[in-house]
Design a protein around this motif. Structure first.
Motif, PDB file in Angstrom:
ATOM      1  N   GLU A  80       0.680  -1.264  -0.163  1.00 41.04           N
ATOM      2  CA  GLU A  80       0.617   0.051  -0.139  1.00 41.04           C
ATOM      3  C   GLU A  80       0.708   1.449   0.164  1.00 41.04           C
ATOM      4  O   GLU A  80       1.912   1.076   0.702  1.00 41.04           O
ATOM      5  CB  GLU A  80      -0.939  -0.398   1.173  1.00 41.04           C
ATOM      6  N   GLY A  81       0.413   1.934  -0.010  1.00 40.83           N
ATOM      7  CA  GLY A  81       0.981   3.416  -0.261  1.00 40.83           C
ATOM      8  C   GLY A  81       1.177   3.842  -1.788  1.00 40.83           C
ATOM      9  O   GLY A  81       1.370   3.696  -3.025  1.00 40.83           O
ATOM     10  N   ASP A  82       1.383   5.755  -2.033  1.00 38.04           N
ATOM     11  CA  ASP A  82       2.100   5.994  -3.562  1.00 38.04           C
ATOM     12  C   ASP A  82       3.600   5.136  -3.515  1.00 38.04           C
ATOM     13  O   ASP A  82       3.943   4.894  -2.898  1.00 38.04           O
ATOM     14  CB  ASP A  82       1.982   7.635  -2.786  1.00 38.04           C
ATOM     15  N   ALA A  83       3.584   6.053  -4.576  1.00 40.72           N
ATOM     16  CA  ALA A  83       4.893   5.472  -5.561  1.00 40.72           C
ATOM     17  C   ALA A  83       5.559   4.802  -4.782  1.00 40.72           C
ATOM     18  O   ALA A  83       7.411   5.234  -5.098  1.00 40.72           O
ATOM     19  CB  ALA A  83       5.319   6.806  -6.863  1.00 40.72           C
ATOM     20  N   ASP A  84       6.415   6.254  -4.095  1.00 41.04           N
ATOM     21  CA  ASP A  84       7.420   6.562  -3.205  1.00 41.04           C
ATOM     22  C   ASP A  84       7.987   5.614  -2.414  1.00 41.04           C
ATOM     23  O   ASP A  84       8.803   5.089  -1.909  1.00 41.04           O
ATOM     24  CB  ASP A  84       7.617   7.903  -2.625  1.00 41.04           C
ATOM     25  N   VAL A  85       6.210   4.892  -1.964  1.00 39.32           N
ATOM     26  CA  VAL A  85       6.645   4.151  -1.024  1.00 39.32           C
ATOM     27  C   VAL A  85       6.540   2.543  -1.452  1.00 39.32           C
ATOM     28  O   VAL A  85       7.304   2.155  -0.828  1.00 39.32           O
ATOM     29  CB  VAL A  85       5.118   4.054  -0.311  1.00 39.32           C
ATOM     30  N   VAL A  86       5.899   2.386  -2.508  1.00 43.08           N
ATOM     31  CA  VAL A  86       6.583   1.032  -3.289  1.00 43.08           C
ATOM     32  C   VAL A  86       8.050   1.219  -4.334  1.00 43.08           C
ATOM     33  O   VAL A  86       8.230   0.412  -3.718  1.00 43.08           O
ATOM     34  CB  VAL A  86       5.436   1.677  -4.691  1.00 43.08           C
ATOM     35  N   ARG A  87       8.243   2.442  -4.420  1.00 42.30           N
ATOM     36  CA  ARG A  87       9.817   2.461  -4.329  1.00 42.30           C
ATOM     37  C   ARG A  87      10.686   2.108  -3.476  1.00 42.30           C
ATOM     38  O   ARG A  87      11.883   1.014  -3.736  1.00 42.30           O
ATOM     39  CB  ARG A  87      10.202   4.188  -5.142  1.00 42.30           C
ATOM     40  N   SER A  88      10.794   2.157  -2.635  1.00 44.15           N
ATOM     41  CA  SER A  88      11.649   2.302  -1.178  1.00 44.15           C
ATOM     42  C   SER A  88      10.895   0.450  -0.625  1.00 44.15           C
ATOM     43  O   SER A  88      12.095  -0.172  -0.088  1.00 44.15           O
ATOM     44  CB  SER A  88      11.033   2.628  -0.472  1.00 44.15           C
ATOM     45  N   ALA A 127      21.750  -5.421 -10.036  1.00 42.53           N
ATOM     46  CA  ALA A 127      21.085  -4.644  -8.068  1.00 42.53           C
ATOM     47  C   ALA A 127      21.054  -3.479  -8.502  1.00 42.53           C
ATOM     48  O   ALA A 127      19.932  -2.619  -8.737  1.00 42.53           O
ATOM     49  CB  ALA A 127      21.725  -5.280  -7.037  1.00 42.53           C
ATOM     50  N   GLY A 128      21.813  -2.178  -8.923  1.00 38.79           N
ATOM     51  CA  GLY A 128      22.163  -0.939  -9.120  1.00 38.79           C
ATOM     52  C   GLY A 128      21.180  -0.496 -10.247  1.00 38.79           C
ATOM     53  O   GLY A 128      20.204   0.611 -10.493  1.00 38.79           O
ATOM     54  N   LYS A 129      21.384  -1.634 -11.285  1.00 43.03           N
ATOM     55  CA  LYS A 129      20.632  -1.755 -12.940  1.00 43.03           C
ATOM     56  C   LYS A 129      19.433  -1.030 -12.600  1.00 43.03           C
ATOM     57  O   LYS A 129      18.264  -0.217 -13.177  1.00 43.03           O
ATOM     58  CB  LYS A 129      20.660  -2.314 -13.444  1.00 43.03           C
ATOM     59  N   MET A 130      18.797  -2.180 -11.543  1.00 41.15           N
ATOM     60  CA  MET A 130      16.579  -2.269 -11.315  1.00 41.15           C
ATOM     61  C   MET A 130      16.984  -0.991 -10.650  1.00 41.15           C
ATOM     62  O   MET A 130      15.726  -0.583 -10.851  1.00 41.15           O
ATOM     63  CB  MET A 130      17.349  -3.673 -10.722  1.00 41.15           C
ATOM     64  N   LYS A 131      17.579  -0.268  -9.873  1.00 37.30           N
ATOM     65  CA  LYS A 131      17.247  -0.101  -8.885  1.00 37.30           C
ATOM     66  C   LYS A 131      17.426   1.851  -9.839  1.00 37.30           C
ATOM     67  O   LYS A 131      16.430   2.645  -9.157  1.00 37.30           O
ATOM     68  CB  LYS A 131      18.328   0.355  -8.007  1.00 37.30           C
ATOM     69  N   ASP A 132      17.575   2.267 -10.248  1.00 38.00           N
ATOM     70  CA  ASP A 132      18.319   2.927 -11.006  1.00 38.00           C
ATOM     71  C   ASP A 132      17.062   3.222 -12.642  1.00 38.00           C
ATOM     72  O   ASP A 132      16.139   3.882 -12.630  1.00 38.00           O
ATOM     73  CB  ASP A 132      19.565   2.480 -12.311  1.00 38.00           C
ATOM     74  N   ALA A 133      16.150   1.837 -12.553  1.00 36.91           N
ATOM     75  CA  ALA A 133      15.189   1.649 -13.490  1.00 36.91           C
ATOM     76  C   ALA A 133      14.199   2.298 -13.196  1.00 36.91           C
ATOM     77  O   ALA A 133      13.139   3.025 -13.535  1.00 36.91           O
ATOM     78  CB  ALA A 133      15.096   0.467 -13.715  1.00 36.91           C
ATOM     79  N   ILE A 134      14.093   2.289 -11.259  1.00 38.36           N
ATOM     80  CA  ILE A 134      12.706   2.440 -10.945  1.00 38.36           C
ATOM     81  C   ILE A 134      12.823   3.695 -10.321  1.00 38.36           C
ATOM     82  O   ILE A 134      11.808   3.998 -10.000  1.00 38.36           O
ATOM     83  CB  ILE A 134      12.428   0.995  -9.392  1.00 38.36           C
ATOM     84  N   LYS A 135      13.946   4.475 -10.189  1.00 35.93           N
ATOM     85  CA  LYS A 135      13.745   5.828 -10.255  1.00 35.93           C
ATOM     86  C   LYS A 135      12.528   7.099 -10.334  1.00 35.93           C
ATOM     87  O   LYS A 135      12.396   7.227  -9.446  1.00 35.93           O
ATOM     88  CB  LYS A 135      14.941   6.997 -10.355  1.00 35.93           C
ATOM     89  N   ASN A 136      12.299   7.218 -11.307  1.00 36.65           N
ATOM     90  CA  ASN A 136      10.971   8.231 -12.281  1.00 36.65           C
ATOM     91  C   ASN A 136       9.654   7.397 -12.367  1.00 36.65           C
ATOM     92  O   ASN A 136       9.230   7.536 -13.508  1.00 36.65           O
ATOM     93  CB  ASN A 136      11.422   8.717 -12.854  1.00 36.65           C
ATOM     94  N   MET A 137       9.608   5.882 -12.117  1.00 39.64           N
ATOM     95  CA  MET A 137       8.322   4.932 -12.312  1.00 39.64           C
ATOM     96  C   MET A 137       7.089   5.909 -11.489  1.00 39.64           C
ATOM     97  O   MET A 137       6.995   5.817 -10.845  1.00 39.64           O
ATOM     98  CB  MET A 137       8.527   3.737 -12.357  1.00 39.64           C
ATOM     99  N   THR A 138       6.046   5.460 -12.348  1.00 41.32           N
ATOM    100  CA  THR A 138       4.685   5.677 -11.722  1.00 41.32           C
ATOM    101  C   THR A 138       4.289   4.876 -10.541  1.00 41.32           C
ATOM    102  O   THR A 138       4.824   3.299 -10.870  1.00 41.32           O
ATOM    103  CB  THR A 138       3.744   5.745 -12.258  1.00 41.32           C
ATOM    104  N   ARG A 139       2.972   5.038  -9.865  1.00 38.86           N
ATOM    105  CA  ARG A 139       3.199   3.654  -8.809  1.00 38.86           C
ATOM    106  C   ARG A 139       2.741   2.414 -10.024  1.00 38.86           C
ATOM    107  O   ARG A 139       3.312   1.407  -9.207  1.00 38.86           O
ATOM    108  CB  ARG A 139       2.349   3.870  -7.818  1.00 38.86           C
ATOM    109  N   GLU A 140       1.912   2.964 -11.052  1.00 42.52           N
ATOM    110  CA  GLU A 140       1.717   1.470 -11.198  1.00 42.52           C
ATOM    111  C   GLU A 140       2.802   0.648 -12.141  1.00 42.52           C
ATOM    112  O   GLU A 140       2.416  -0.143 -12.397  1.00 42.52           O
ATOM    113  CB  GLU A 140       0.664   2.223 -13.164  1.00 42.52           C
TER     114      GLU A 140
END
Length: 124
Positions: free
Chosen positions: A15-23, A102-115
């Motif tokens: 649950e939560g917004d994009a920042d929470v899901v990203r974390s 792992a770094g590549k995956m973290k870079d990939a999610i930086k600007n993604m929307t929640r969806e």
């Protein structure tokens, strides 16, 4: 959504917004990388704690630790040093691969929307 807990995946969505899901996903990526490292090198152990010393002795052509191990194994310390250095190269290569992915995956999610985050397959 992919969730990584106890080395298994399930479909629960945080649950939560994009920042929470990203974390949350960053935590899964870290756990997945840790799991991959353990699969390669084994659980943390006295052997792993002494690995830097073994590698340094192998580079020097022997030392107290490697000399004793070689004697107990019944092989020459030079042969054991080569084995240790070969294993070190293999582990370095695997670690670079895991850390890079792992770094590549973290870079990939930086600007993604929640969806996008919910649909993203972060496994590597």
């Amino acid at each position: 959504m992919l969730i990584f807990t106890d080395n298994f995946y399930n479909g629960q969505e945080p649950e939560g917004d994009a920042d929470v899901v990203r974390s949350v996903i960053k935590g899964y990526i870290n756990a997945y990388a840790r799991w991959k490292r353990i699969e390669i090198a084994g659980e943390p152990s006295p052997e792993l704690a002494l690995w830097p010393e073994k590698q340094a002795e192998a580079l020097a052509g022997g030392g107290e630790l490697l000399n004793a191990e070689a004697q107990l194994r019944g092989i020459d310390v030079t042969e054991l040093s080569k084995k240790v250095l070969s294993k070190a190269d293999e582990l370095k290569s695997q670690e670079a691969k895991i850390a890079g992915q792992a770094g590549k995956m973290k870079d990939a999610i930086k600007n993604m929307t929640r969806e996008q985050l919910v649909e993203f397959d972060w496994r590597f």
